[in-house]
Design a protein around this motif. Structure first.
Motif, short mmCIF file in Angstrom:
data_model
loop_
_atom_site.label_atom_id
_atom_site.label_comp_id
_atom_site.label_asym_id
_atom_site.label_seq_id
_atom_site.Cartn_x
_atom_site.Cartn_y
_atom_site.Cartn_z
N SER A 74 9.64 2.61 4.48
CA SER A 74 8.37 1.93 4.72
C SER A 74 7.34 2.93 5.21
CB SER A 74 8.53 0.85 5.79
OG SER A 74 9.46 -0.11 5.40
N GLY A 75 6.09 2.72 4.81
CA GLY A 75 5.00 3.55 5.30
C GLY A 75 4.85 4.91 4.66
N LYS A 76 5.55 5.15 3.56
CA LYS A 76 5.51 6.46 2.91
C LYS A 76 4.26 6.63 2.04
CE LYS A 76 8.65 9.56 0.39
NZ LYS A 76 7.71 10.28 -0.38
N GLU A 77 3.82 5.56 1.41
CA GLU A 77 2.68 5.63 0.49
C GLU A 77 1.41 5.15 1.17
OE1 GLU A 77 3.31 6.92 -2.48
OE2 GLU A 77 5.48 6.90 -2.16
N GLN A 78 0.40 5.99 1.21
CA GLN A 78 -0.88 5.58 1.78
C GLN A 78 -1.51 4.48 0.93
OE1 GLN A 78 -3.64 8.69 2.64
NE2 GLN A 78 -2.39 9.50 4.29
N GLY A 79 -2.18 3.56 1.59
CA GLY A 79 -2.84 2.48 0.89
C GLY A 79 -1.95 1.27 0.63
N ARG A 80 -0.68 1.40 0.90
CA ARG A 80 0.25 0.27 0.75
C ARG A 80 0.55 -0.29 2.14
NH1 ARG A 80 4.85 2.32 -3.55
NH2 ARG A 80 3.42 2.74 -5.26
#
Length: 95
Positions: A74-80
């Motif tokens: 969780s939280g790896k991709e910015q904007g998601r």
């Protein structure tokens, strides 16, 4: 073999022996984020597999032959949404 200490508490520690590699996969929050580490049983070194500002939720699959690991994070991709879990395939070097 491996110890971890904290002045408060240790959450979400887990370990998985991978006999074919003679290594142990460890999940730990020792750096502030739940990350994945690998402990070499021969020389007792611990190296990070993942090392960034995101949270490794689970090890889903260990492909012993290809030496890859499928994780949810969780939280790896910015904007998601950082609370959504996504699935990633990583090599032992974290790539």
């Amino acid at each position: 073999m491996y110890t971890e200490t904290s002045k408060t508490n240790i959450d979400n520690y887990n370990s998985t022996l991978v006999e074919e590699w003679d290594k142990i996969l460890i999940t730990s929050e020792k750096d502030g984020w739940k990350q994945l580490y690998i402990l070499d049983n021969k020389d007792r070194t611990v190296k990070p597999i993942t090392n960034a500002a995101y949270y490794v939720n689970n090890i889903l699959l260990i492909d012993k032959k290809a030496q890859t690991i499928i994780i949810s994070a969780s939280g790896k991709e910015q904007g998601r949404n950082p609370y959504y879990q996504h699935v990633y395939k990583i090599n032992l070097d974290g790539k």
